[in-house]
Design an enzyme around this catalytic site. Sequence first.
Site, PDB file in Angstrom:
ATOM      1  N   HIS A 157      26.550 -16.939   0.222  1.00 47.29           N
ATOM      2  CA  HIS A 157      25.620 -17.462  -0.795  1.00 47.29           C
ATOM      3  C   HIS A 157      25.953 -18.898  -1.178  1.00 47.29           C
ATOM      4  O   HIS A 157      25.133 -19.570  -1.802  1.00 47.29           O
ATOM      5  CB  HIS A 157      25.673 -16.575  -2.042  1.00 47.29           C
ATOM      6  CG  HIS A 157      25.020 -15.238  -1.843  1.00 47.29           C
ATOM      7  ND1 HIS A 157      23.795 -14.923  -2.376  1.00 47.29           N
ATOM      8  CD2 HIS A 157      25.409 -14.157  -1.132  1.00 47.29           C
ATOM      9  CE1 HIS A 157      23.459 -13.692  -2.015  1.00 47.29           C
ATOM     10  NE2 HIS A 157      24.420 -13.196  -1.276  1.00 47.29           N
ATOM     11  N   ASP A 364      25.585 -26.912  -4.225  1.00 46.98           N
ATOM     12  CA  ASP A 364      25.129 -25.548  -4.516  1.00 46.98           C
ATOM     13  C   ASP A 364      24.590 -24.924  -3.240  1.00 46.98           C
ATOM     14  O   ASP A 364      23.864 -25.590  -2.494  1.00 46.98           O
ATOM     15  CB  ASP A 364      24.009 -25.594  -5.569  1.00 46.98           C
ATOM     16  CG  ASP A 364      24.071 -24.435  -6.546  1.00 46.98           C
ATOM     17  OD1 ASP A 364      24.537 -23.364  -6.141  1.00 46.98           O
ATOM     18  OD2 ASP A 364      23.658 -24.620  -7.709  1.00 46.98           O
TER      19      ASP A 364
HETATM   20  P1  ADQ Z   1      24.968 -18.936  -8.920  1.00 51.33           P
HETATM   21  O1  ADQ Z   1      26.038 -19.949  -8.731  1.00 51.33           O
HETATM   22  O2  ADQ Z   1      25.216 -17.914  -9.970  1.00 51.33           O
HETATM   23  O3  ADQ Z   1      24.601 -18.193  -7.553  1.00 51.33           O
HETATM   24  P2  ADQ Z   1      22.059 -19.692  -9.191  1.00 51.33           P
HETATM   25  O4  ADQ Z   1      21.524 -19.607  -7.831  1.00 51.33           O
HETATM   26  O5  ADQ Z   1      21.495 -20.813  -9.984  1.00 51.33           O
HETATM   27  O6  ADQ Z   1      23.638 -19.819  -9.269  1.00 51.33           O
HETATM   28  O7  ADQ Z   1      21.708 -18.352  -9.932  1.00 51.33           O
HETATM   29  C1  ADQ Z   1      21.942 -18.137 -11.283  1.00 51.33           C
HETATM   30  C2  ADQ Z   1      21.088 -16.968 -11.764  1.00 51.33           C
HETATM   31  O8  ADQ Z   1      21.551 -16.588 -13.050  1.00 51.33           O
HETATM   32  C3  ADQ Z   1      19.613 -17.361 -11.898  1.00 51.33           C
HETATM   33  O9  ADQ Z   1      18.798 -16.294 -11.510  1.00 51.33           O
HETATM   34  C4  ADQ Z   1      19.471 -17.644 -13.396  1.00 51.33           C
HETATM   35  O10 ADQ Z   1      18.211 -17.345 -13.938  1.00 51.33           O
HETATM   36  C5  ADQ Z   1      20.518 -16.740 -13.995  1.00 51.33           C
HETATM   37  N1  ADQ Z   1      21.017 -17.390 -15.219  1.00 51.33           N
HETATM   38  C6  ADQ Z   1      21.598 -18.593 -15.303  1.00 51.33           C
HETATM   39  N2  ADQ Z   1      21.855 -18.879 -16.612  1.00 51.33           N
HETATM   40  C7  ADQ Z   1      21.418 -17.839 -17.310  1.00 51.33           C
HETATM   41  C8  ADQ Z   1      21.384 -17.529 -18.712  1.00 51.33           C
HETATM   42  N3  ADQ Z   1      21.814 -18.366 -19.655  1.00 51.33           N
HETATM   43  N4  ADQ Z   1      20.882 -16.347 -19.085  1.00 51.33           N
HETATM   44  C9  ADQ Z   1      20.431 -15.477 -18.162  1.00 51.33           C
HETATM   45  N5  ADQ Z   1      20.415 -15.723 -16.839  1.00 51.33           N
HETATM   46  C10 ADQ Z   1      20.908 -16.873 -16.427  1.00 51.33           C
HETATM   47  C11 ADQ Z   1      25.173 -18.123  -6.232  1.00 51.33           C
HETATM   48  C12 ADQ Z   1      25.245 -19.474  -5.511  1.00 51.33           C
HETATM   49  C13 ADQ Z   1      23.869 -20.136  -5.493  1.00 51.33           C
HETATM   50  C14 ADQ Z   1      22.843 -19.199  -4.850  1.00 51.33           C
HETATM   51  C15 ADQ Z   1      22.917 -17.814  -5.456  1.00 51.33           C
HETATM   52  C16 ADQ Z   1      22.058 -16.812  -4.700  1.00 51.33           C
HETATM   53  O11 ADQ Z   1      26.197 -20.321  -6.152  1.00 51.33           O
HETATM   54  O12 ADQ Z   1      23.907 -21.366  -4.779  1.00 51.33           O
HETATM   55  O13 ADQ Z   1      21.548 -19.716  -5.075  1.00 51.33           O
HETATM   56  O14 ADQ Z   1      24.249 -17.308  -5.474  1.00 51.33           O
HETATM   57  O15 ADQ Z   1      22.322 -16.841  -3.331  1.00 51.33           O
END
Ligand code: ADQ
Length: 472
Positions: A157, A364
């Site tokens: 990921h 990311d």
């Molecule tokens: P993450 O590093 O966790 O994921 P991201 O892809 O942005 O980062 O996903 C975060 C998720 O958490 C989103 O669905 C978002 O809505 C949710 N989220 C963030 N802040 C929140 C809050 N305050 N309250 C509730 N929900 C919140 C890892 C990798 C990424 C990759 C994903 C999926 O680092 O690059 O996109 O996995 O493969």
Amino acid sequence: MAQLVIVSNRVAIPEKNTKPRAGGLEVAVNGALKHKSGIWFGWSGKVTTRTKIATQKVVHDKITYITLDLSKEDHQEYYNGFANRVLWPILHYRVDLAEFSRRDLSGYLRVNDHFARELHDVLGPEDLVWVHDYHLMPLAKALRERGHKNRIGFFLHIPCPPPEMLTALPHHERLIPSLCEYDLVGFQTGDDAFNFSRYLTRECGLHSHDFNFTVAERTIRVDVFPVGIETAAFAHLAHRSERLPFVRHVLESLAGRALIIGVDRLDYSKGIRHRLLAFERFLQTQPDWRGKVTYLQIAPKSRTEIPEYVDLERGIGAAAGRINGAYGEADWTPIRYVNRAYSRATLAGLYRGARAGLVTPLRDGMNLVAKEYVAAQNPDDPGVLVLSRFAGAARECEAALLVNPYDPDSVAAAIGQALSMPLTERRERHEATFRVLVHNDIQYWADRFLSALQREPTTLSRLEQMPLVGTQ
Ligand code: ADQ
């Protein structure tokens, strides 16, 4: 009967009254499993002092969730230690932050072995196994050592850096080549797949034919599967969520000011401090916007037991406070900074109310927030996504305002451009991105990965693969 077995570090068991958690992997796997049946195996999230650790099983909506607790030692060495203080920084190009210890590496290998031991009792010979993320790189090897010949796939990921950086990982030669025990290794972007392939060529002397590597008698396929979201469902959710009392209350509290939103787990890869400084530069260089815009940064704390994250939190809090002190007025706070997790409905409603979404990670794998922000917009009057070119999502969101997060001037200029962009241009940019995200949604991601995993490599050809939109 053959079944699908998903393995990840954490498992998200659907439970009533649980607080929302911020984490992309759980969001993605949950979405991918929506219309499927099978097993989801992994850590319960609990740390136990018991010496005999039994697995727990819960069945919910055609999915069997099998979880195990971690001992204190395992949690410290495998999770806090090797996974999050060594692999996470190095794979995010931050070799300078890696804190290696041999003890953590052996803890990491031990927990992978423990997972394999427990899976051994669950796996049938025909089951399809899909392993997720950097916590479980050596899992296929541990399963093969126990005689499992199943088709096993791995999806990373997070980013995969070039071999020049991967080789800075102490004992990389024990770990990275073990990915060759998988039948399919999937990455978020072409760059990640290319970097891994270069590692295999340079460090292991392997050569590929169209991204198929032959090792002993087996063929390993390397391919690109950009993770998506439930685009259509998220768009509906955002439409409904505009009416949520809390969302309305937040939007009304802006008193007519334009809202800029940032939503990230509090992590150094997300570039939150750089973003705050870029917002400060925006207020400095475009003073007409002072008092007319509010930047809401939602950043729930994560990995709070790791020292780098404690320092990060302090630094971000201090920067937000300083900028508010320097530019705020008695009736205007430029930055609202909150460390809370919100429900998906609340987030969707807030995204929709924001004129600009700031998603500026330093690095990311994908970044689902960027995709959620676009999906949540009102197509008749959409906001504008300002997106880091170093997020995997930039490949599919070419119509966003792409920026270099290390350059505060370019981010500040993009914020100004987003806020003053004419409606026609906003609609065109939104429509172009939304179309791509509807096509490459989470179901499409899971189906493409699983059908590639099911097929023998010789039957796979570039022409046969389902097309991806907007990632070339
Ligand atoms: P993450 O590093 O966790 O994921 P991201 O892809 O942005 O980062 O996903 C975060 C998720 O958490 C989103 O669905 C978002 O809505 C949710 N989220 C963030 N802040 C929140 C809050 N305050 N309250 C509730 N929900 C919140 C890892 C990798 C990424 C990759 C994903 C999926 O680092 O690059 O996109 O996995 O493969």
